[in-house]
Enzyme design. Structure first.
Site, short mmCIF file in Angstrom:
data_model
loop_
_atom_site.label_atom_id
_atom_site.label_comp_id
_atom_site.label_asym_id
_atom_site.label_seq_id
_atom_site.Cartn_x
_atom_site.Cartn_y
_atom_site.Cartn_z
N ASN A 86 82.72 70.21 74.67
CA ASN A 86 82.26 70.27 73.28
C ASN A 86 81.57 71.61 73.03
O ASN A 86 81.07 72.24 73.96
CB ASN A 86 81.21 69.18 73.02
CG ASN A 86 81.74 67.79 73.29
OD1 ASN A 86 82.59 67.29 72.56
ND2 ASN A 86 81.24 67.15 74.35
N ASP A 128 57.83 73.80 74.72
CA ASP A 128 57.29 74.88 73.89
C ASP A 128 56.69 75.94 74.80
O ASP A 128 55.82 75.62 75.63
CB ASP A 128 56.16 74.37 73.00
CG ASP A 128 56.65 73.59 71.79
OD1 ASP A 128 55.80 73.21 70.96
OD2 ASP A 128 57.86 73.36 71.69
N HIS A 179 56.05 80.77 71.20
CA HIS A 179 56.37 79.94 70.02
C HIS A 179 55.30 80.07 68.93
O HIS A 179 55.61 79.96 67.74
CB HIS A 179 56.51 78.48 70.46
CG HIS A 179 56.66 77.47 69.37
ND1 HIS A 179 57.47 77.63 68.28
CD2 HIS A 179 56.08 76.24 69.21
CE1 HIS A 179 57.39 76.58 67.49
NE2 HIS A 179 56.55 75.72 68.01
N HIS A 204 49.22 73.50 69.26
CA HIS A 204 49.97 74.76 69.38
C HIS A 204 49.01 75.94 69.50
O HIS A 204 49.19 76.83 70.34
CB HIS A 204 50.88 74.95 68.16
CG HIS A 204 52.07 74.07 68.12
ND1 HIS A 204 52.01 72.75 67.75
CD2 HIS A 204 53.37 74.31 68.43
CE1 HIS A 204 53.22 72.22 67.81
NE2 HIS A 204 54.06 73.14 68.22
O1 LIG Z 1 56.95 72.94 68.36
C1 LIG Z 1 57.46 72.22 67.51
O2 LIG Z 1 58.53 71.62 67.69
C2 LIG Z 1 56.71 72.05 66.27
O3 LIG Z 1 55.99 71.09 66.20
C3 LIG Z 1 56.81 73.11 65.24
C4 LIG Z 1 57.91 73.96 65.21
C5 LIG Z 1 57.95 74.97 64.25
C6 LIG Z 1 56.94 75.15 63.35
C7 LIG Z 1 55.85 74.33 63.37
C8 LIG Z 1 55.78 73.31 64.32
S1 LIG Z 1 54.41 72.28 64.33
MN LIG Z 2 58.40 72.46 69.84
#
Ligand SMILES: O=C(O)C(=O)c1ccccc1S
Ligand SMILES: [Mn+2]
Length: 259
Positions: free
Chosen positions: A64, A77, A81, A209
């Site tokens: 696939n 993560d 990120h 985060h």
């Molecule tokens: O790491 C993630 O998947 C996640 O929660 C997130 C991703 C992108 C933007 C904000 C967030 S809050």
């Molecule tokens: Mn994430």
């Protein structure tokens, strides 16, 4: 200490003296992804498109093409990120130290609290109560928040309402404390994000985060089977795809623990 023989570890798994638990959700086209406010970029939906299946397109083989975002399904993560980790060394999935991909985990069971309140927040006091029973969280360990959210149907994962998602997670104080005072390696959840659904309203916004990645630490999301792990004593294997400058990746998360 004499170096343990890796073959003993393999033998323990082969004989059942150690148990392997798969903490990974099956990646399907309808697996929910995080939905950000409409003015922001969005994760691509999961697509699995057959190229051939032992037919005229390929008589002897099945394969696939898949398309998906880095932050899809059970995923990892990396510090890059988040803006707080953007300038740290070795902060992407292709550069983080391999030694960080195998580490012990503590599991904090808040399934009762999360069943009663979708917006349940893990606090420092709740973690200290866990430590009273199981001992201080050691440096370099994962902390996994068990909420049994993974037992819900995929459509209920995000629990979206007019004001956004309503899912459990950590408050800002506990994340700062876990990172700065306990030196955890990372934080893992069953929900779509390491942060609570309403965490964009916290200070700082998205504190999991913010503090994890700002300290060069990691996140795991959409875990399952945390109910099969002991509060302490499990080892996690978490090896993300080696994507160039990747902010994260779907991965298979395995836990090794005593039977
Ligand atoms: O790491 C993630 O998947 C996640 O929660 C997130 C991703 C992108 C933007 C904000 C967030 S809050
Ligand atoms: Mn994430």
């Amino acid at each position: 200490m004499a170096a343990p023989d890796p073959l003993d570890f393999a033998a323990a798994i082969a004989t059942g003296a150690l148990r392997v638990v798969d903490l990974t959700a099956t990646l399907t086209p309808d697996f929910p992804v995080i939905v950000l406010p409409p003015e922001f970029g969005q994760a691509a939906p999961v697509r699995i498109r057959e190229i051939s299946r032992y037919d005229g397109r390929g008589p002897g083989w099945y394969w696939n093409n898949i398309t998906l975002g880095e932050h899809t399904g059970t995923h990892f993560d990396a510090p890059i990120h988040w803006y707080t980790g953007k300038d740290l060394p070795n902060n992407a999935v292709d550069t983080l130290p391999a030694e960080h991909m195998i580490a012990p985990a503590c599991v904090i069971d808040c399934s009762g609290e999360a069943a009663a309140d979708a917006d349940f927040l893990l606090t420092r006091a709740r973690v200290e109560a866990w430590e009273e029973e199981h001992g201080r969280i050691p440096r370099g360990h994962w902390v996994l928040l068990r909420t049994d959210w993974s037992k819900r149907s995929p459509r209920d994962y995000a629990n979206l309402k007019e004001d956004g998602a309503h899912t459990p997670g950590p408050d800002a104080e506990v994340m700062k404390w876990l990172v700065e005072e306990r030196g955890i390696l990372g934080f893992g959840t069953e929900t779509i994000g390491t942060d609570a659904g309403q965490a964009s309203h916290f200070e700082p916004p998205h504190p999991a985060h913010h503090f994890l990645h700002g300290a060069g630490r990691y996140g795991l999301q959409c875990l399952c089977n945390l109910d099969r792990l002991p509060p302490t004593g499990a080892i996690l294997i978490t090896a993300p795809l080696k994507i160039l400058n990747g902010s994260g990746s779907p991965l298979r998360v395995l836990a090794v623990t005593r039977p």
